[in-house]
Scaffold this active site. Structure first.
Site, short mmCIF file in Angstrom:
data_model
loop_
_atom_site.label_atom_id
_atom_site.label_comp_id
_atom_site.label_asym_id
_atom_site.label_seq_id
_atom_site.Cartn_x
_atom_site.Cartn_y
_atom_site.Cartn_z
N PRO A 160 -14.13 35.07 9.90
CA PRO A 160 -14.37 34.42 8.60
C PRO A 160 -13.08 33.88 7.99
O PRO A 160 -12.08 34.58 7.93
CB PRO A 160 -14.95 35.55 7.74
N GLU A 161 -13.12 32.63 7.57
CA GLU A 161 -12.01 32.03 6.84
C GLU A 161 -12.51 31.73 5.43
O GLU A 161 -13.61 32.11 5.07
CB GLU A 161 -11.52 30.78 7.58
N HIS A 187 -24.16 48.93 13.27
CA HIS A 187 -22.91 48.44 12.67
C HIS A 187 -23.02 48.25 11.16
O HIS A 187 -22.16 47.63 10.55
CB HIS A 187 -22.48 47.15 13.36
N ARG A 232 -17.07 44.67 14.89
CA ARG A 232 -15.74 44.89 15.47
C ARG A 232 -14.85 45.76 14.58
O ARG A 232 -13.78 46.18 15.00
CB ARG A 232 -15.08 43.54 15.76
N LYS A 235 11.33 25.23 7.35
CA LYS A 235 10.63 26.13 8.28
C LYS A 235 10.69 25.56 9.70
O LYS A 235 10.25 24.44 9.93
CB LYS A 235 9.15 26.25 7.87
#
Ligand code: ZN
Length: 272
Positions: A2-3, A95, A114, A157
């Site tokens: 998930p983002e 789960h 997970r 950077k």
């Protein structure tokens, strides 16, 4: 994994069931997820009212009437299911690790096969002690995130632009999927150095503005799409290795490379 768009979708899903409601029962089926649950987790939630369900980057931030704040991260595979309390349409799953029975008449189940997700409680006034939140960069959909802030964060950077976009201190909420998608939309190569997004004094370049705009666009589109069941053909480049570039007139082929141990998908034909 998930983002930002997926976490925002979860936030919108659980918000009506939680905001203004009390935790009537809290069931925790194991001692830990990625990290142990905080001490007396159940006791500290039970009877408390949820003031709001907010999001920062990929974190759900849920202030409570106790002045403590519930912090939730979905990890790799965490998700919530919301149903009317007593509705057993969805079968229980091994789960299902945490269950909130709310006074709104809704039961909220946290499922995480997970177990890279976690839940934590920040004591009153101590949310700023939470390191990953304190150092987190701007919200990409807020006005604080723009070409200027992106240029400032990338100035000097030496990492690749792709790696910089995954750095939550540069911009929050992006992961592997939407970093690849935004770079393709902005015609920017993931291999370029992050420092190339800024002039020597740290000002934005035209490509920096295009990338900042592309980040907002791919995230907004993903949030909108997640509200509809239509999911086919979701991505421009992500997991489309070997397929033709979707950009009109490009004719390139999507390539997969590894950067900092993560897959990057891009089109060498139109991303420079
Ligand atoms: Zn292309």
């Amino acid at each position: 994994m998930p983002e930002l768009p997926e976490v925002e979708t979860v936030r919108r899903m659980i918000e009506p069931a939680m905001t203004g409601a009390r935790f009537r029962r809290v069931i925790v089926n194991r001692p830990d997820l990625r990290i142990p649950f905080p001490e007396k987790f159940v006791d500290r939630l039970r009877g408390m009212t949820v003031d709001a369900v907010t999001r920062r980057g990929k974190y759900l931030i849920i202030p409570l009437s106790s002045a403590e704040t519930l912090i939730i991260h979905l990890g790799m595979s965490g998700w919530f299911h919301v149903a009317a309390t007593g509705d057993h349409t969805r079968d229980a799953d091994p789960h299902d690790h945490v269950i909130f029975v709310m006074s709104s008449g809704r039961t909220i189940v946290f499922n995480d096969p997970r177990r890279f997700g976690f839940m934590d409680l920040a004591v009153a006034g101590a949310l700023d002690d939470y390191r990953s939140l304190r150092v987190m960069g701007p919200e990409p959909l807020s006005p604080e995130f723009d070409a200027a802030s992106l240029a400032r964060a990338c100035r000097g950077k030496s990492t690749s632009i792709k790696a910089a976009l995954l750095d939550q201190r540069v911009v929050s909420g992006l992961g592997n999927i939407y970093a690849s998608e935004a770079l393709h939309l902005a015609k920017t190569s993931p291999l370029r150095k992050a420092s190339s997004l800024a002039t020597k004094p740290g000002k934005a370049k035209p490509q920096t503005a295009a990338l900042a705009k592309a980040i907002k666009t791919v995230l907004l589109r993903a949030i909108r799409r997640s509200e509809s069941p239509y999911r086919a053909g979701r991505f421009r480049v992500y997991e489309r290795e070997g397929r033709p570039c979707p950009r009109k007139g490009c004719g390139g082929t999507i390539k997969r490379i590894t950067q900092a141990g993560r897959s990057t998908f891009y089109c060498p034909g139109c991303q420079h």
